[in-house]
Design a protein around this motif. Structure first.
Motif, PDB file in Angstrom:
ATOM      1  N   GLY A   1      -5.543  14.124   2.013  1.00  0.00           N
ATOM      2  CA  GLY A   1      -4.646  14.423   2.787  1.00  0.00           C
ATOM      3  C   GLY A   1      -3.126  14.550   2.229  1.00  0.00           C
ATOM      4  N   LEU A   2      -2.589  13.348   2.109  1.00  0.00           N
ATOM      5  CA  LEU A   2      -1.142  13.136   1.625  1.00  0.00           C
ATOM      6  C   LEU A   2      -1.182  13.583   0.128  1.00  0.00           C
ATOM      7  CD1 LEU A   2       0.092   9.686   3.146  1.00  0.00           C
ATOM      8  CD2 LEU A   2       0.494  12.249   3.993  1.00  0.00           C
TER       9      LEU A   2
ATOM     10  N   GLU B   1       0.875  -1.262   0.003  1.00  0.00           N
ATOM     11  CA  GLU B   1       0.042  -0.181  -0.063  1.00  0.00           C
ATOM     12  C   GLU B   1       0.644   1.331   0.010  1.00  0.00           C
ATOM     13  OE1 GLU B   1      -2.234  -0.786   3.513  1.00  0.00           O
ATOM     14  OE2 GLU B   1      -3.958  -1.459   2.223  1.00  0.00           O
ATOM     15  N   LEU B   2       2.245   1.079   0.547  1.00  0.00           N
ATOM     16  CA  LEU B   2       3.150   2.311   0.582  1.00  0.00           C
ATOM     17  C   LEU B   2       3.260   3.003  -0.593  1.00  0.00           C
ATOM     18  CD1 LEU B   2       4.428   3.483   3.055  1.00  0.00           C
ATOM     19  CD2 LEU B   2       6.470   2.369   2.313  1.00  0.00           C
ATOM     20  N   PRO B   3       3.014   2.440  -1.784  1.00  0.00           N
ATOM     21  CA  PRO B   3       3.323   3.348  -3.422  1.00  0.00           C
ATOM     22  C   PRO B   3       2.434   4.167  -3.398  1.00  0.00           C
ATOM     23  CG  PRO B   3       4.229   0.994  -3.251  1.00  0.00           C
ATOM     24  CD  PRO B   3       3.394   1.146  -2.112  1.00  0.00           C
ATOM     25  N   HIS B   4       1.107   3.700  -2.995  1.00  0.00           N
ATOM     26  CA  HIS B   4      -0.150   4.329  -3.363  1.00  0.00           C
ATOM     27  C   HIS B   4      -0.508   5.340  -2.372  1.00  0.00           C
ATOM     28  CE1 HIS B   4      -0.478   1.254  -6.298  1.00  0.00           C
ATOM     29  NE2 HIS B   4      -0.318   0.286  -5.380  1.00  0.00           N
TER      30      HIS B   4
ATOM     31  N   ARG C   1      -7.052   5.198   0.195  1.00  0.00           N
ATOM     32  CA  ARG C   1      -7.076   4.749   1.680  1.00  0.00           C
ATOM     33  C   ARG C   1      -7.014   3.648   1.949  1.00  0.00           C
ATOM     34  NH1 ARG C   1     -11.563   6.556   5.202  1.00  0.00           N
ATOM     35  NH2 ARG C   1      -9.853   7.192   6.484  1.00  0.00           N
ATOM     36  N   ALA C   2      -5.828   3.092   2.869  1.00  0.00           N
ATOM     37  CA  ALA C   2      -5.539   1.874   3.004  1.00  0.00           C
ATOM     38  C   ALA C   2      -6.688   1.187   3.759  1.00  0.00           C
ATOM     39  CB  ALA C   2      -4.143   1.778   3.882  1.00  0.00           C
TER      40      ALA C   2
ATOM     41  N   ARG D   1      10.555  17.276  -1.653  1.00  0.00           N
ATOM     42  CA  ARG D   1       9.872  15.961  -2.013  1.00  0.00           C
ATOM     43  C   ARG D   1       9.446  15.549  -0.590  1.00  0.00           C
ATOM     44  NH1 ARG D   1      14.158  12.125  -1.565  1.00  0.00           N
ATOM     45  NH2 ARG D   1      15.998  13.194  -1.018  1.00  0.00           N
ATOM     46  N   ILE D   2       8.728  14.513  -0.903  1.00  0.00           N
ATOM     47  CA  ILE D   2       8.316  13.732   0.477  1.00  0.00           C
ATOM     48  C   ILE D   2       8.254  12.236   0.466  1.00  0.00           C
ATOM     49  CG2 ILE D   2       5.922  13.771  -0.249  1.00  0.00           C
ATOM     50  CD1 ILE D   2       5.062  13.880   2.812  1.00  0.00           C
ATOM     51  N   THR D   3       8.817  11.728   1.235  1.00  0.00           N
ATOM     52  CA  THR D   3       8.977  10.040   1.174  1.00  0.00           C
ATOM     53  C   THR D   3       8.335   9.385   2.545  1.00  0.00           C
ATOM     54  OG1 THR D   3      11.037  10.196   2.398  1.00  0.00           O
ATOM     55  CG2 THR D   3      10.976  10.090  -0.156  1.00  0.00           C
ATOM     56  N   ALA D   4       7.947   8.101   2.474  1.00  0.00           N
ATOM     57  CA  ALA D   4       7.451   7.519   3.522  1.00  0.00           C
ATOM     58  C   ALA D   4       8.030   6.218   3.735  1.00  0.00           C
ATOM     59  CB  ALA D   4       6.097   7.455   3.386  1.00  0.00           C
ATOM     60  N   GLU D   5       8.362   5.814   4.962  1.00  0.00           N
ATOM     61  CA  GLU D   5       8.749   4.445   5.426  1.00  0.00           C
ATOM     62  C   GLU D   5       7.780   3.936   6.282  1.00  0.00           C
ATOM     63  OE1 GLU D   5      12.560   5.416   6.917  1.00  0.00           O
ATOM     64  OE2 GLU D   5      12.836   6.739   5.248  1.00  0.00           O
ATOM     65  N   SER D   6       7.668   2.590   6.243  1.00  0.00           N
ATOM     66  CA  SER D   6       6.808   1.889   7.406  1.00  0.00           C
ATOM     67  C   SER D   6       6.868   0.628   7.481  1.00  0.00           C
ATOM     68  CB  SER D   6       5.242   2.110   6.788  1.00  0.00           C
ATOM     69  OG  SER D   6       4.273   1.907   7.871  1.00  0.00           O
ATOM     70  N   THR D   7       6.625   0.169   8.617  1.00  0.00           N
ATOM     71  CA  THR D   7       6.518  -1.136   9.228  1.00  0.00           C
ATOM     72  C   THR D   7       5.277  -1.618   9.802  1.00  0.00           C
ATOM     73  OG1 THR D   7       8.908  -0.856   9.776  1.00  0.00           O
ATOM     74  CG2 THR D   7       7.805  -3.317  10.284  1.00  0.00           C
ATOM     75  N   PRO D   8       4.409  -2.307   9.056  1.00  0.00           N
ATOM     76  CA  PRO D   8       3.236  -2.522   9.546  1.00  0.00           C
ATOM     77  C   PRO D   8       3.113  -2.982  10.964  1.00  0.00           C
ATOM     78  CG  PRO D   8       3.326  -3.543   7.488  1.00  0.00           C
ATOM     79  CD  PRO D   8       4.695  -2.881   7.926  1.00  0.00           C
TER      80      PRO D   8
END
Ligand code: ADP
Length: 500
Positions: free
Chosen positions: A465-466, A442-445, A452-453, A479-486
């Protein structure tokens, strides 16, 4: 200057082939002229030197046969060896100053080699003269040489020796060569024209296809209200030449346009769908109240009204966000970056701290909310617009708090951390949380509009929002980037250009 009549069709191919034809024709003409003049010169010079050699031999033989005393002329000049070894086609005549012919090799008293008084005059002064003329209906190369007699110290010119050679063979050879060169030239010209036609045809084929593709898109675009079929592509020619690059650029542009159009269509469809949902609820609740408002209990009436009111709030937020997005889109299109446009110097660390403190105050009242912490805050200055920066940070914090808010059986309070530092010669604003996180697929979207996830559906939100944040960051030249660990949390990194 070569003037080519302008072809009636403005076809580039016709013009190229015509110009090419003119150049090839000019080159061929030059080649033919040079070859002909070189061969003609060589052949004539050959004949001239053959005639000269023959004339020298004849003069020496005549001198041998002359008498030692005037009038020097013997009764008959035999010129035996000359007659025996003379080259074929050579005509010899010996004439004295009285006009008497002593030798006439063709034996015809009615035909004489061509002479004229000025020429004889020159020979009389002792010179040899070579010239071309007609004899017996044929072109000939002639050499007139003086015949001298008398004592060695005082020789006088007593006559003239004329030696001629027919130029018929040479002229025939030259004629043949001319014809041959002309025919070969024509064949080469026609061949190169056909060749260049097929080459330009192959070279310009992609251009024709590009024009056809553009025309077909224009034709299917109905009065500017619908964009035509952008899925068509131009066949790429082999190689990596300029035309291939133009085709690549056009195909790339069509692909981008297609993607943009598709996402725009999707956006309009999504927006209509999202707007319809609250409207339906409001409409349903109001209709219900209108019909049964007097009959239902006051508590139910209040709940129904409350729901309708909540939906109007959602609708307002949605419309506001759509408006913001539309404005940001227009901004990006009309201005490269806000940074270039409005040169406000902003102390980012100050803005961040101020906003976080304001939020702190509000959060303190709600125990279920995560803990908002401030990490490393370095002094950072950027160019931009304070309001935009506040919106970006607020949206990220809003999400972080929303998706980290305590839910379920876990009693451990979530944490949201804001930090600001200088990294890789840029300003890095980070908002991390220990919330639900985002799945890898879902992260790339998440920056797409209305995305919405699944796990976020239960919480309030519009999915805009994003995408607004990412547009606003772009406006600031960042630029904006996101990292995540479910299950463990997410970090959003906003990179902005530093002032120094
Ligand atoms: P929404 O209004 O749904 O929050 P956004 O555009 O702000 O829309 O976010 C898009 C999606 O990204 C959210 O639906 C959610 O799935 C995910 N997301 C954004 N921020 C976070 C976060 N801090 N933690 C987990 N998921 C997030």
């Amino acid at each position: 200057m070569i003037h080519i009549p302008r072809p009636r069709t403005q076809s580039l191919r016709v013009r190229l082939v015509l110009w090419y034809g003119v150049l090839v024709a000019a080159a061929l003409a030059l080649f033919v002229l040079l070859t002909l003049s070189w061969v003609t010169d060589a052949l004539y010079q050959n004949t001239e030197s053959a005639v000269h050699t023959e004339a020298q031999a004849a003069v020496s033989e005549v001198s041998d046969e002359l008498l030692a005393v005037p009038p020097y002329w013997p009764d008959r000049l035999s010129l035996r060896s000359l007659n025996t070894y003379r080259a074929p086609g050579i005509e010899v005549e010996v004439i004295d100053w009285q006009g008497k012919t002593h030798v006439d090799s063709d034996g015809n008293p009615n035909t004489h080699l061509p002479t004229n008084p000025p020429l004889l005059q020159e020979v009389y002064t002792g010179h040899s003269v070579a010239y071309r003329d007609q004899f017996d209906g044929e072109p000939v190369q002639v050499e007139a040489t003086a015949i001298r007699a008398g004592p060695a110290a005082n020789k006088t010119v007593i006559g003239v020796l004329l030696v001629a050679k027919s130029l018929r063979e040479i002229n025939t050879t030259l004629e043949l060569l001319r014809t041959l060169l002309f025919l070969t030239g024509c064949a080469v010209l026609v061949g190169s024209l056909l060749g260049s036609w097929s080459i330009t045809d192959r070279l310009l084929q992609p251009l024709t296809e590009m024009a056809q593709t553009a025309q077909s898109i224009a034709a299917t675009t109905a009065r500017g209200t619908r964009i035509g079929n952008l899925s068509s592509r131009v066949r790429r020619p082999d190689g990596d030449d300029e035309i291939a690059k133009v085709v690549d650029a056009l195909n790339g542009m069509l692909a981008d346009l297609e993607k943009a159009t598709q996402s725009q269509r999707r956006f309009v469809a999504d927006a209509s769908h999202e707007l319809r949902a609250p409207l339906t609820t409001i409409q349903g609740n109001l209709a219900f109240l209108q019909r049964y408002g007097d009959e239902i209990p006051a508590a139910e009436r209040s709940t129904t009204l409350h729901d309708a009111y909540d939906e109007t709030l959602r609708l307002t937020r949605l419309v506001e966000e759509l408006l913001l997005l539309a404005r940001a889109d227009a901004h990006i299109d009309t201005q490269p970056t806000l940074r270039e446009h409005c040169q406000h110097l902003i102390e980012l660390d100050y803005v961040v701290l101020q906003l976080v403190r304001q939020l702190h105050g509000r959060l303190r009242c709600e125990a279920s909310m995560p803990k908002l912490e401030i990490g490393l805050i370095e002094p950072v200055r950027i160019y931009g617009d304070e309001e935009t920066i506040r919106r970006i940070l607020l949206a990220l914090l809003d999400n972080a708090l929303k998706y980290t808010a305590q839910s379920g059986p876990s009693t451990e309070q979530g944490r949201v951390l804001v930090s600001l530092e200088r990294r890789e010669k840029q300003a890095l604003l980070q908002v991390s949380d220990t919330g639900m996180g985002i799945a890898e697929d879902e992260l790339p979207h998440i920056f797409e509009r209305f995305y919405r996830a699944d796990r976020a559906r239960s919480r309030q939100g519009t999915g805009l929002g994003l995408s607004i944040v990412s547009l606003q960051v772009e406006q600031l030249g960042g630029r904006i980037t996101a990292e995540s660990t479910p299950g463990q949390g997410s970090t959003f990194n906003v990179w902005l250009p530093l002032v120094w």
